[in-house]
Design a protein around this motif. Sequence first.
Motif, PDB file in Angstrom:
ATOM      1  N   ARG A  70       0.477  -1.529   0.969  1.00 34.93           N
ATOM      2  CA  ARG A  70       1.750  -2.131   1.367  1.00 34.93           C
ATOM      3  C   ARG A  70       1.768  -2.442   2.854  1.00 34.93           C
ATOM      4  NH1 ARG A  70       3.581   2.086  -2.327  1.00 34.93           N
ATOM      5  NH2 ARG A  70       4.486   1.132  -4.200  1.00 34.93           N
ATOM      6  N   PHE A  71       2.352  -3.591   3.190  1.00 32.56           N
ATOM      7  CA  PHE A  71       2.746  -3.909   4.552  1.00 32.56           C
ATOM      8  C   PHE A  71       4.217  -3.522   4.656  1.00 32.56           C
ATOM      9  CE2 PHE A  71      -0.386  -7.598   5.662  1.00 32.56           C
ATOM     10  CZ  PHE A  71      -1.445  -6.729   5.467  1.00 32.56           C
ATOM     11  N   VAL A  72       4.562  -2.708   5.655  1.00 34.52           N
ATOM     12  CA  VAL A  72       5.937  -2.203   5.742  1.00 34.52           C
ATOM     13  C   VAL A  72       6.556  -2.539   7.093  1.00 34.52           C
ATOM     14  CG1 VAL A  72       5.417  -0.317   4.135  1.00 34.52           C
ATOM     15  CG2 VAL A  72       5.201   0.067   6.606  1.00 34.52           C
ATOM     16  N   ASP A  73       7.902  -2.510   7.117  1.00 30.71           N
ATOM     17  CA  ASP A  73       8.614  -2.765   8.368  1.00 30.71           C
ATOM     18  C   ASP A  73       8.847  -1.452   9.109  1.00 30.71           C
ATOM     19  OD1 ASP A  73      10.738  -1.475   7.122  1.00 30.71           O
ATOM     20  OD2 ASP A  73      11.917  -3.294   6.811  1.00 30.71           O
ATOM     21  N   ALA A  74       9.630  -1.502  10.182  1.00 34.34           N
ATOM     22  CA  ALA A  74       9.818  -0.322  11.030  1.00 34.34           C
ATOM     23  C   ALA A  74      10.520   0.818  10.314  1.00 34.34           C
ATOM     24  CB  ALA A  74      10.603  -0.708  12.290  1.00 34.34           C
ATOM     25  N   ARG A  75      11.245   0.527   9.245  1.00 34.43           N
ATOM     26  CA  ARG A  75      11.910   1.566   8.475  1.00 34.43           C
ATOM     27  C   ARG A  75      11.062   2.075   7.312  1.00 34.43           C
ATOM     28  NH1 ARG A  75      18.179  -0.638   7.922  1.00 34.43           N
ATOM     29  NH2 ARG A  75      18.586  -0.866  10.164  1.00 34.43           N
ATOM     30  N   GLY A  76       9.846   1.537   7.218  1.00 37.53           N
ATOM     31  CA  GLY A  76       8.975   1.943   6.122  1.00 37.53           C
ATOM     32  C   GLY A  76       9.216   1.203   4.830  1.00 37.53           C
ATOM     33  N   ARG A  77      10.048   0.157   4.862  1.00 41.25           N
ATOM     34  CA  ARG A  77      10.329  -0.607   3.657  1.00 41.25           C
ATOM     35  C   ARG A  77       9.203  -1.594   3.388  1.00 41.25           C
ATOM     36  NH1 ARG A  77      16.268  -2.695   5.276  1.00 41.25           N
ATOM     37  NH2 ARG A  77      14.930  -3.479   6.981  1.00 41.25           N
ATOM     38  N   PRO A  78       8.698  -1.670   2.152  1.00 37.73           N
ATOM     39  CA  PRO A  78       7.590  -2.583   1.845  1.00 37.73           C
ATOM     40  C   PRO A  78       8.035  -4.038   1.896  1.00 37.73           C
ATOM     41  CG  PRO A  78       8.372  -1.514  -0.152  1.00 37.73           C
ATOM     42  CD  PRO A  78       9.087  -0.855   0.982  1.00 37.73           C
ATOM     43  N   LEU A  79       7.277  -4.835   2.613  1.00 38.36           N
ATOM     44  CA  LEU A  79       7.514  -6.270   2.676  1.00 38.36           C
ATOM     45  C   LEU A  79       6.515  -7.028   1.818  1.00 38.36           C
ATOM     46  CD1 LEU A  79       8.192  -6.630   6.503  1.00 38.36           C
ATOM     47  CD2 LEU A  79       9.850  -6.367   4.649  1.00 38.36           C
ATOM     48  N   LEU A  80       5.329  -6.462   1.654  1.00 36.30           N
ATOM     49  CA  LEU A  80       4.308  -7.011   0.761  1.00 36.30           C
ATOM     50  C   LEU A  80       3.644  -5.842   0.052  1.00 36.30           C
ATOM     51  CD1 LEU A  80       2.485  -9.708   2.957  1.00 36.30           C
ATOM     52  CD2 LEU A  80       3.923 -10.156   0.961  1.00 36.30           C
ATOM     53  N   GLU A  81       3.335  -6.032  -1.216  1.00 39.65           N
ATOM     54  CA  GLU A  81       2.659  -4.987  -1.978  1.00 39.65           C
ATOM     55  C   GLU A  81       1.435  -5.597  -2.651  1.00 39.65           C
ATOM     56  OE1 GLU A  81       4.576  -1.493  -4.218  1.00 39.65           O
ATOM     57  OE2 GLU A  81       4.178  -2.993  -5.789  1.00 39.65           O
ATOM     58  N   PHE A  82       0.270  -5.139  -2.210  1.00 42.02           N
ATOM     59  CA  PHE A  82      -0.994  -5.687  -2.703  1.00 42.02           C
ATOM     60  C   PHE A  82      -1.584  -4.782  -3.777  1.00 42.02           C
ATOM     61  CE2 PHE A  82      -0.528  -7.320   1.571  1.00 42.02           C
ATOM     62  CZ  PHE A  82      -1.025  -8.614   1.506  1.00 42.02           C
ATOM     63  N   SER A  83      -2.199  -5.398  -4.761  1.00 44.18           N
ATOM     64  CA  SER A  83      -3.002  -4.666  -5.740  1.00 44.18           C
ATOM     65  C   SER A  83      -4.429  -5.199  -5.666  1.00 44.18           C
ATOM     66  CB  SER A  83      -2.442  -4.838  -7.152  1.00 44.18           C
ATOM     67  OG  SER A  83      -2.364  -6.206  -7.512  1.00 44.18           O
ATOM     68  N   GLU A  84      -5.390  -4.323  -5.914  1.00 42.51           N
ATOM     69  CA  GLU A  84      -6.801  -4.716  -5.841  1.00 42.51           C
ATOM     70  C   GLU A  84      -7.195  -5.342  -7.168  1.00 42.51           C
ATOM     71  OE1 GLU A  84     -10.985  -2.931  -4.067  1.00 42.51           O
ATOM     72  OE2 GLU A  84      -9.528  -1.556  -4.962  1.00 42.51           O
ATOM     73  N   VAL A  85      -7.537  -6.640  -7.129  1.00 39.37           N
ATOM     74  CA  VAL A  85      -7.887  -7.358  -8.359  1.00 39.37           C
ATOM     75  C   VAL A  85      -9.398  -7.422  -8.569  1.00 39.37           C
ATOM     76  CG1 VAL A  85      -5.779  -8.710  -8.442  1.00 39.37           C
ATOM     77  CG2 VAL A  85      -7.706  -9.561  -7.111  1.00 39.37           C
ATOM     78  N   GLU A  86     -10.147  -7.317  -7.496  1.00 41.84           N
ATOM     79  CA  GLU A  86     -11.594  -7.187  -7.531  1.00 41.84           C
ATOM     80  C   GLU A  86     -11.953  -6.242  -6.406  1.00 41.84           C
ATOM     81  OE1 GLU A  86     -13.659 -10.870  -7.210  1.00 41.84           O
ATOM     82  OE2 GLU A  86     -12.417 -11.885  -8.694  1.00 41.84           O
TER      83      GLU A  86
END
Length: 207
Positions: A70-86
Amino acid sequence: MTGAPWEFSNADRDRRCTVTFRADAAAKPGLPAAAGAAGMRLDLERSCTEVFPFLRDVVAWTLGDNDFLRFVDARGRPLLEFSEVEHGLYEAPKQGEGILFLQPVAVVERPAPSPNDLAGTWTVKRSGRPLCSVTLATTPIGDGFALRLANGCDAAITRFAPTAWAIDRGELVLNGARNQVWRFEETEPKTWQRVPASNDPIQMVRP
Protein backbone atom coordinates in the motif's frame (compact mmCIF):
# COMPACT_ATOMS: atom_id res chain seq x y z
CA MET A 1 12.08 -4.44 -2.24
CA THR A 2 14.18 -1.79 -0.57
CA GLY A 3 17.13 0.06 -2.04
CA ALA A 4 16.81 -0.54 -5.78
CA PRO A 5 14.56 1.74 -7.88
CA TRP A 6 11.15 0.63 -9.13
CA GLU A 7 9.19 1.94 -12.09
CA PHE A 8 5.71 3.29 -11.37
CA SER A 9 3.61 3.55 -14.54
CA ASN A 10 0.23 3.47 -16.17
CA ALA A 11 -0.75 0.54 -18.39
CA ASP A 12 0.60 2.11 -21.59
CA ARG A 13 3.86 3.17 -19.93
CA ASP A 14 3.56 6.55 -21.58
CA ARG A 15 3.54 8.03 -18.08
CA ARG A 16 6.10 6.66 -15.68
CA CYS A 17 8.56 7.64 -12.98
CA THR A 18 10.82 6.01 -10.39
CA VAL A 19 10.11 5.23 -6.75
CA THR A 20 12.46 3.77 -4.15
CA PHE A 21 11.34 1.83 -1.09
CA ARG A 22 13.21 2.48 2.15
CA ALA A 23 13.25 0.39 5.31
CA ASP A 24 13.29 3.31 7.75
CA ALA A 25 10.14 4.88 9.17
CA ALA A 26 8.44 7.75 7.38
CA ALA A 27 7.59 10.75 9.54
CA LYS A 28 4.27 12.50 9.67
CA PRO A 29 4.56 16.20 8.88
CA GLY A 30 5.99 18.11 11.80
CA LEU A 31 6.98 15.03 13.79
CA PRO A 32 10.18 12.98 13.92
CA ALA A 33 9.97 9.57 12.28
CA ALA A 34 9.98 7.62 15.53
CA ALA A 35 7.11 9.65 16.93
CA GLY A 36 4.72 9.72 14.02
CA ALA A 37 5.48 7.00 11.50
CA ALA A 38 2.79 6.39 8.89
CA GLY A 39 4.76 3.50 7.44
CA MET A 40 8.12 3.07 5.79
CA ARG A 41 9.70 5.86 3.80
CA LEU A 42 9.00 6.06 0.09
CA ASP A 43 11.23 8.23 -2.10
CA LEU A 44 9.55 9.57 -5.22
CA GLU A 45 11.38 10.87 -8.26
CA ARG A 46 10.63 14.57 -8.68
CA SER A 47 8.67 13.97 -11.89
CA CYS A 48 6.28 11.54 -10.16
CA THR A 49 3.98 14.23 -8.82
CA GLU A 50 3.99 15.95 -12.21
CA VAL A 51 2.82 12.93 -14.20
CA PHE A 52 0.74 11.50 -11.34
CA PRO A 53 -0.52 14.46 -9.26
CA PHE A 54 -2.33 12.23 -6.74
CA LEU A 55 1.06 10.99 -5.51
CA ARG A 56 1.53 14.32 -3.71
CA ASP A 57 -0.45 12.85 -0.81
CA VAL A 58 1.67 9.69 -0.57
CA VAL A 59 4.22 9.76 2.26
CA ALA A 60 4.92 6.09 3.02
CA TRP A 61 4.43 2.46 2.07
CA THR A 62 3.28 -0.54 4.07
CA LEU A 63 2.78 -4.27 3.66
CA GLY A 64 -0.63 -5.31 4.91
CA ASP A 65 -2.81 -8.39 5.08
CA ASN A 66 -2.29 -10.93 2.30
CA ASP A 67 0.95 -9.13 1.40
CA PHE A 68 -0.89 -6.19 -0.15
CA LEU A 69 1.54 -3.37 -0.83
CA ARG A 70 0.00 0.00 0.00
CA PHE A 71 0.91 3.61 -0.66
CA VAL A 72 -0.46 5.58 2.30
CA ASP A 73 -0.95 9.21 3.28
CA ALA A 74 0.25 10.96 6.44
CA ARG A 75 -2.59 9.44 8.46
CA GLY A 76 -1.77 5.95 7.27
CA ARG A 77 -4.80 5.75 5.00
CA PRO A 78 -4.22 3.65 1.85
CA LEU A 79 -4.31 5.62 -1.38
CA LEU A 80 -3.21 2.73 -3.60
CA GLU A 81 -3.30 -0.98 -2.88
CA PHE A 82 -1.11 -3.22 -5.01
CA SER A 83 -1.30 -6.98 -5.39
CA GLU A 84 1.51 -9.07 -6.87
CA VAL A 85 0.28 -10.57 -10.15
CA GLU A 86 3.64 -11.99 -11.21
CA HIS A 87 6.96 -12.27 -9.43
CA GLY A 88 8.14 -8.68 -9.07
CA LEU A 89 5.15 -7.18 -10.89
CA TYR A 90 2.47 -5.37 -8.87
CA GLU A 91 -0.72 -3.74 -10.06
CA ALA A 92 -3.29 -1.46 -8.44
CA PRO A 93 -6.60 -0.15 -9.79
CA LYS A 94 -7.35 3.54 -9.40
CA GLN A 95 -10.49 5.30 -10.51
CA GLY A 96 -9.77 7.66 -13.37
CA GLU A 97 -6.34 6.10 -13.97
CA GLY A 98 -7.13 2.49 -14.80
CA ILE A 99 -4.54 -0.06 -13.70
CA LEU A 100 -1.22 1.22 -12.34
CA PHE A 101 1.92 -0.89 -12.20
CA LEU A 102 5.09 -1.31 -10.15
CA GLN A 103 8.07 -3.31 -11.35
CA PRO A 104 11.83 -3.17 -10.74
CA VAL A 105 13.65 -0.84 -13.09
CA ALA A 106 16.30 -3.53 -13.59
CA VAL A 107 13.86 -5.88 -15.31
CA VAL A 108 11.69 -3.39 -17.18
CA GLU A 109 12.00 -3.72 -20.93
CA ARG A 110 13.27 -0.47 -22.30
CA PRO A 111 11.04 1.36 -24.79
CA ALA A 112 11.93 0.72 -28.41
CA PRO A 113 14.45 3.24 -29.77
CA SER A 114 13.19 5.99 -32.02
CA PRO A 115 14.56 6.63 -35.53
CA ASN A 116 16.43 9.66 -34.18
CA ASP A 117 18.09 7.43 -31.57
CA LEU A 118 19.56 5.18 -34.28
CA ALA A 119 20.22 7.69 -37.04
CA GLY A 120 23.87 8.28 -37.86
CA THR A 121 26.93 6.40 -39.03
CA TRP A 122 27.55 2.79 -38.04
CA THR A 123 30.26 0.23 -38.81
CA VAL A 124 29.14 -3.22 -39.94
CA LYS A 125 31.52 -5.87 -38.65
CA ARG A 126 31.85 -9.64 -38.98
CA SER A 127 33.60 -11.31 -36.05
CA GLY A 128 35.11 -7.92 -35.22
CA ARG A 129 36.41 -7.24 -38.76
CA PRO A 130 35.00 -4.05 -40.38
CA LEU A 131 32.97 -4.72 -43.52
CA CYS A 132 31.37 -1.38 -44.29
CA SER A 133 30.42 2.04 -43.02
CA VAL A 134 26.65 2.59 -43.10
CA THR A 135 24.69 5.78 -42.55
CA LEU A 136 21.13 5.49 -41.28
CA ALA A 137 19.22 8.58 -42.37
CA THR A 138 15.82 9.81 -41.21
CA THR A 139 14.60 10.50 -44.75
CA PRO A 140 11.38 8.48 -45.25
CA ILE A 141 11.49 5.82 -47.97
CA GLY A 142 8.68 3.31 -48.33
CA ASP A 143 7.81 1.95 -44.89
CA GLY A 144 11.17 2.93 -43.45
CA PHE A 145 14.06 5.32 -43.85
CA ALA A 146 16.91 5.80 -46.30
CA LEU A 147 20.28 4.07 -45.85
CA ARG A 148 23.59 4.93 -47.50
CA LEU A 149 26.67 2.72 -47.92
CA ALA A 150 30.16 4.17 -47.96
CA ASN A 151 32.57 3.30 -50.77
CA GLY A 152 34.74 0.20 -50.50
CA CYS A 153 32.29 -2.09 -48.70
CA ASP A 154 32.94 -5.82 -48.46
CA ALA A 155 31.25 -8.02 -51.08
CA ALA A 156 29.00 -9.53 -48.40
CA ILE A 157 27.42 -6.10 -47.96
CA THR A 158 27.31 -5.07 -51.62
CA ARG A 159 25.56 -8.33 -52.53
CA PHE A 160 22.98 -7.68 -49.85
CA ALA A 161 22.76 -4.07 -51.09
CA PRO A 162 20.64 -2.50 -48.33
CA THR A 163 18.85 0.72 -49.25
CA ALA A 164 16.42 1.20 -46.35
CA TRP A 165 16.06 0.53 -42.65
CA ALA A 166 13.29 0.46 -40.06
CA ILE A 167 12.51 -0.39 -36.44
CA ASP A 168 10.23 -3.38 -35.94
CA ARG A 169 9.28 -4.71 -32.49
CA GLY A 170 12.43 -3.25 -30.99
CA GLU A 171 14.72 -4.71 -33.67
CA LEU A 172 16.74 -2.83 -36.26
CA VAL A 173 15.82 -4.07 -39.74
CA LEU A 174 17.84 -3.55 -42.93
CA ASN A 175 16.06 -4.08 -46.24
CA GLY A 176 18.23 -5.20 -49.14
CA ALA A 177 18.00 -6.36 -52.73
CA ARG A 178 15.70 -9.24 -53.77
CA ASN A 179 13.52 -8.63 -50.70
CA GLN A 180 16.27 -9.78 -48.36
CA VAL A 181 16.01 -8.65 -44.74
CA TRP A 182 18.65 -8.56 -42.02
CA ARG A 183 17.41 -8.14 -38.45
CA PHE A 184 19.53 -6.94 -35.53
CA GLU A 185 18.92 -6.83 -31.78
CA GLU A 186 20.76 -4.69 -29.25
CA THR A 187 23.26 -6.70 -27.22
CA GLU A 188 24.95 -3.79 -25.43
CA PRO A 189 24.96 0.00 -25.75
CA LYS A 190 25.89 1.05 -29.32
CA THR A 191 26.14 -2.58 -30.48
CA TRP A 192 23.48 -4.50 -32.40
CA GLN A 193 23.97 -8.11 -33.53
CA ARG A 194 22.29 -9.87 -36.43
CA VAL A 195 19.72 -12.48 -35.45
CA PRO A 196 19.49 -15.39 -35.34
CA ALA A 197 22.92 -15.69 -33.72
CA SER A 198 25.70 -17.49 -35.60
CA ASN A 199 29.30 -18.59 -35.05
CA ASP A 200 30.40 -15.79 -37.39
CA PRO A 201 28.33 -12.90 -36.04
CA ILE A 202 27.59 -9.74 -37.95
CA GLN A 203 27.28 -6.62 -35.82
CA MET A 204 26.46 -2.97 -36.28
CA VAL A 205 28.61 -0.82 -34.00
CA ARG A 206 28.40 2.90 -33.40
CA PRO A 207 31.65 4.72 -32.55
